[in-house]
Design a protein around this motif. Structure first.
Motif, mmCIF file in Angstrom:
data_model
loop_
_atom_site.group_PDB
_atom_site.id
_atom_site.type_symbol
_atom_site.label_atom_id
_atom_site.label_comp_id
_atom_site.label_asym_id
_atom_site.label_seq_id
_atom_site.Cartn_x
_atom_site.Cartn_y
_atom_site.Cartn_z
ATOM 1 N N TYR A 214 -1.561 -0.410 -3.848
ATOM 2 C CA TYR A 214 -0.386 -0.158 -3.022
ATOM 3 C C TYR A 214 -0.521 -1.884 -1.650
ATOM 4 O O TYR A 214 0.988 -1.652 -1.480
ATOM 5 C CB TYR A 214 -1.073 0.818 -1.853
ATOM 6 C CG TYR A 214 -0.335 1.564 -1.103
ATOM 7 C CD1 TYR A 214 1.743 1.674 -1.594
ATOM 8 C CD2 TYR A 214 -0.378 1.069 0.234
ATOM 9 C CE1 TYR A 214 2.195 2.374 -0.773
ATOM 10 C CE2 TYR A 214 0.828 1.250 1.187
ATOM 11 C CZ TYR A 214 1.738 2.221 0.612
ATOM 12 O OH TYR A 214 3.299 2.710 1.856
ATOM 13 N N ILE A 215 -1.038 -2.291 -1.361
ATOM 14 C CA ILE A 215 -1.451 -3.227 -0.729
ATOM 15 C C ILE A 215 -0.239 -4.313 -0.963
ATOM 16 O O ILE A 215 0.066 -5.081 -0.935
ATOM 17 C CB ILE A 215 -2.106 -4.597 -0.425
ATOM 18 C CG1 ILE A 215 -3.342 -3.383 1.002
ATOM 19 C CG2 ILE A 215 -3.175 -5.540 0.045
ATOM 20 C CD1 ILE A 215 -2.740 -3.460 2.240
ATOM 21 N N LYS A 216 -0.477 -4.731 -2.682
ATOM 22 C CA LYS A 216 0.495 -5.319 -2.739
ATOM 23 C C LYS A 216 2.048 -5.506 -3.603
ATOM 24 O O LYS A 216 2.175 -5.814 -2.973
ATOM 25 C CB LYS A 216 -0.221 -5.544 -5.003
ATOM 26 C CG LYS A 216 0.865 -6.649 -5.532
ATOM 27 C CD LYS A 216 0.098 -6.706 -7.073
ATOM 28 C CE LYS A 216 0.839 -8.014 -7.658
ATOM 29 N NZ LYS A 216 -0.346 -8.071 -8.546
ATOM 30 N N HIS A 217 2.255 -3.410 -3.343
ATOM 31 C CA HIS A 217 2.860 -3.046 -3.160
ATOM 32 C C HIS A 217 3.844 -3.082 -1.986
ATOM 33 O O HIS A 217 4.497 -3.897 -1.432
ATOM 34 C CB HIS A 217 3.427 -1.943 -2.911
ATOM 35 C CG HIS A 217 4.380 -0.662 -3.343
ATOM 36 N ND1 HIS A 217 5.380 -0.799 -3.330
ATOM 37 C CD2 HIS A 217 5.036 -0.065 -1.560
ATOM 38 C CE1 HIS A 217 6.456 -0.889 -2.611
ATOM 39 N NE2 HIS A 217 6.221 0.196 -1.948
ATOM 40 N N VAL A 218 2.827 -3.747 -1.087
ATOM 41 C CA VAL A 218 3.158 -3.449 0.458
ATOM 42 C C VAL A 218 3.818 -4.943 1.089
ATOM 43 O O VAL A 218 4.429 -5.294 1.463
ATOM 44 C CB VAL A 218 2.202 -3.157 1.982
ATOM 45 C CG1 VAL A 218 2.258 -3.403 3.220
ATOM 46 C CG2 VAL A 218 2.386 -2.193 1.622
ATOM 47 N N ILE A 219 2.896 -5.401 0.270
ATOM 48 C CA ILE A 219 3.272 -6.890 0.623
ATOM 49 C C ILE A 219 4.718 -7.750 -0.198
ATOM 50 O O ILE A 219 4.941 -8.815 0.933
ATOM 51 C CB ILE A 219 1.677 -8.715 0.160
ATOM 52 C CG1 ILE A 219 0.379 -8.169 1.029
ATOM 53 C CG2 ILE A 219 2.150 -9.315 -0.754
ATOM 54 C CD1 ILE A 219 -1.031 -8.391 -0.180
ATOM 55 N N MET A 220 4.582 -7.157 -1.080
ATOM 56 C CA MET A 220 5.805 -7.639 -2.579
ATOM 57 C C MET A 220 7.071 -6.724 -1.387
ATOM 58 O O MET A 220 8.580 -7.626 -1.414
ATOM 59 C CB MET A 220 5.788 -7.031 -3.402
ATOM 60 C CG MET A 220 4.722 -7.271 -4.329
ATOM 61 S SD MET A 220 4.794 -7.580 -5.846
ATOM 62 C CE MET A 220 4.790 -5.240 -5.937
ATOM 63 N N THR A 221 7.164 -6.380 -0.206
ATOM 64 C CA THR A 221 8.282 -5.225 0.106
ATOM 65 C C THR A 221 8.477 -5.346 1.446
ATOM 66 O O THR A 221 9.349 -4.647 2.510
ATOM 67 C CB THR A 221 8.502 -3.984 -0.076
ATOM 68 O OG1 THR A 221 6.539 -2.631 0.307
ATOM 69 C CG2 THR A 221 8.310 -3.654 -1.668
ATOM 70 N N ILE A 222 7.574 -5.279 2.342
ATOM 71 C CA ILE A 222 7.202 -5.648 3.765
ATOM 72 C C ILE A 222 7.633 -7.078 4.609
ATOM 73 O O ILE A 222 8.038 -6.432 6.041
ATOM 74 C CB ILE A 222 5.837 -4.798 4.304
ATOM 75 C CG1 ILE A 222 6.189 -3.830 5.416
ATOM 76 C CG2 ILE A 222 4.784 -5.952 4.616
ATOM 77 C CD1 ILE A 222 4.938 -2.842 6.003
ATOM 78 N N GLY A 223 6.985 -7.889 3.679
ATOM 79 C CA GLY A 223 8.044 -8.617 4.836
ATOM 80 C C GLY A 223 6.716 -8.954 6.235
ATOM 81 O O GLY A 223 7.628 -10.166 6.867
ATOM 82 N N LEU A 224 5.647 -8.892 5.780
ATOM 83 C CA LEU A 224 4.819 -10.219 7.102
ATOM 84 C C LEU A 224 4.300 -10.891 6.731
ATOM 85 O O LEU A 224 4.230 -11.220 4.994
ATOM 86 C CB LEU A 224 4.121 -8.691 7.319
ATOM 87 C CG LEU A 224 4.179 -7.605 8.274
ATOM 88 C CD1 LEU A 224 3.132 -6.931 7.886
ATOM 89 C CD2 LEU A 224 5.462 -8.042 9.546
ATOM 90 N N ASN A 225 4.041 -12.071 7.435
ATOM 91 C CA ASN A 225 3.485 -13.269 7.234
ATOM 92 C C ASN A 225 1.717 -12.566 6.912
ATOM 93 O O ASN A 225 1.583 -11.536 7.462
ATOM 94 C CB ASN A 225 3.433 -14.490 7.624
ATOM 95 C CG ASN A 225 2.476 -13.945 9.499
ATOM 96 O OD1 ASN A 225 1.823 -13.019 9.261
ATOM 97 N ND2 ASN A 225 2.694 -14.998 10.197
ATOM 98 N N THR A 226 0.732 -13.717 5.852
ATOM 99 C CA THR A 226 -0.539 -13.330 5.904
ATOM 100 C C THR A 226 -1.681 -12.591 7.271
ATOM 101 O O THR A 226 -2.203 -11.584 7.574
ATOM 102 C CB THR A 226 -1.267 -14.182 5.780
ATOM 103 O OG1 THR A 226 -0.405 -14.858 4.597
ATOM 104 C CG2 THR A 226 -2.528 -14.032 6.048
#
Length: 330
Positions: free
Chosen positions: A180-192
Motif C-alpha cells: 500500500y505504501i508503494k501505491h501511496v508513493i506513486m499517487t499522493i505526491g509527497l516528498n520523502t
C-alpha cells in the motif's frame, strides 16, 4: 600548483572519511536497532507506548530540522492527512506487531520473518499493483528465503503460540503496508521527508486508540500504582536509545544511499544483519540453535539474491528507497 594539489588531497581525504563514517554509522545503527528494541521492550513491556515515543521522536526531529532549513518536507494539510490515513494505520499496525513480536520472541525469529516479507510483497505487487510477475532468478531467491525460514521454524525450540501469532501478524501487516505504501508513493505526491512526517505524525495520533483497544493504559496504571521501576535509568536508557536509533537509521540511511552505490548499500545490508546475529549470539541467552542459525543465514543469502535480482537503475531505485526509509524503526 602545490597548494592546489594539497587542497585536492585534503578534499579527497575528507570525502573518504565522510563516506566511511556514514557507512559505519548506518551499519552500527541498523545492526543494533533490533537488539535495542528487544532490550527496550523487555524493560518497558508496553509496545504501544514504546512505538508512540518512537513516532514522536521522528516527528519532532523532522519538524525541527525543517524549521532549521536542514531538510524540506511538505506542509501539513488536512485533506492530505485524510488521504494518507490508511497508510498510517498500516504503518502503526506493522510497527506495533514488530514490538509485540520482539516482546514474545527472540531477535532471530524477528529477522527470519522480516526476511520472508519480500516473498509475499512480490505476490501482492503483482495482484494489486499490476506489476509483472518476478523473474525466475527472483523466484529462486524468494524460494531460498522460504527454505531458510522453514528450516528455522522447525528447529525453533522456543516455539510458542503467542510468539508465532505475533510473527504472522507482523508478516501480514508488513506485507500489506509495503504494497500500500508503494501505491501511496506513486499517487499522493509527497516528498520523502513529507512521507516520513505524515507517516509518523498520523501513527502517533492513533496511539490513544491503541491504549484503549489493547488495554495497555490499564497495564501502565497498574505499574505506576505498584511503584515499579519503569521510571528508573535502566528502563529510560533502552527506551531513549530505541527512539534515537530509529532516528539515526533514517539519517544515516539517506546519507549512505547518496554516498555509495546501490550494490554497496546491499552489501552493507548483509553486514548489518550479520552483525545483528553476532551481537544477538553474544549478549542474549535465548537465541536459535546452530541449525536455526543456519536457516537464518540462508534467509539472509536469499535476501542478497533477491536484491541483486531486482536491482534497477538509480532513477527507478529512488522510489523504492523512499519506501524503505518510511520504516524508521523496523
Amino acid at each position: 600548483m602545490g597548494s592546489d594539489g594539497e587542497g585536492n588531497w585534503y578534499t579527497s581525504l575528507a570525502h573518504q572519511i565522510s563516506m566511511y563514517g556514514v557507512a559505519a554509522g548506518y551499519c552500527l545503527s541498523a545492526s543494533l536497532l533490533s537488539i535495542i528494541n528487544k532490550w527496550a521492550v523487555m524493560k518497558f513491556p508496553f509496545p504501544g507506548a514504546l512505538t508512540a515515543m518512537q513516532y514522536a521522536t521522528c516527528t519532532a526531529a523532522v519538524v525541527l530540522c525543517g524549521r532549521l532549513k536542514l531538510l524540506e518536507h511538505d506542509p501539513l494539510d488536512l485533506k492530505t492527512m485524510w488521504r494518507f490515513l490508511p497508510a498510517a494505520i498500516l504503518f502503526y499496525l506493522s510497527l506495533f506487531s514488530n514490538s509485540e513480536l520482539l516482546l514474545h520472541a527472540n531477535v532471530d525469529t524477528f529477522i527470519v520473518f522480516r526476511s520472508v516479507v519480500p516473498l509475499f510483497v512480490a505476490v501482492g505487487e503483482t495482484l494489486f499493483l499490476h506489476q509483472p510477475w518476478p523473474l525466475t532468478k527472483t523466484w529462486a531467491s524468494l524460494a531460498t528465503i522460504f527454505a531458510g525460514s522453514v528450516l528455522y521454524v522447525i528447529t525453533d525450540y522456543q516455539f510458542s503460540f503467542m510468539a508465532y501469532t505475533w510473527a504472522l501478524a507482523y508478516l501480514v501487516s508488513m506485507t500489506i503496508d509495503f504494497v500500500y505504501i508503494k501505491h501511496v508513493i506513486m499517487t499522493i505526491g509527497l516528498n520523502t521527508w513529507g512521507l516520513v512526517l505524515y507517516n509518523n505524525l498520523e501513527a502517533l495520533l492513533l496511539f490513544p486508540l491503541e491504549l484503549l483497544i489493547m488495554g495497555e493504559l490499564e497495564k501502565m496504571k497498574r505499574e505506576i500504582k505498584h511503584d515499579s521501576d519503569w521510571h528508573s535509568f535502566q528502563v529510560i536508557l533502552p527506551v531513549l536509545l530505541s527512539c534515537l536509533l530509529g532516528l539515526s537509521i533514517s539519517f544515516f540511511g539517506f546519507s549512505c544511499r547518496r554516498a555509495i552505490s546501490a550494490t554497496g548499500f546491499t552489501v552493507l545490508g548483509v553486514v548489518n544483519k550479520l552483525l545483528t546475529v553476532v551481537i544477538n549470539l553474544v549478549i542474549w541467552e535465548k537465541h536459535s540453535t546452530w541449525v536455526g542459525t543456519v536457516g537464518l543465514l540462508i534467509c539472509m543469502l536469499g535476501g542478497v539474491m533477491y536484491q541483486q535480482s531486482t536491482s534497477k537503475p538509480n532513477n527507478a531505485a529512488k522510489q523504492e528507497n523512499e519506501e524503505e526509509q518510511l520504516k524508521l524503526v523496523d
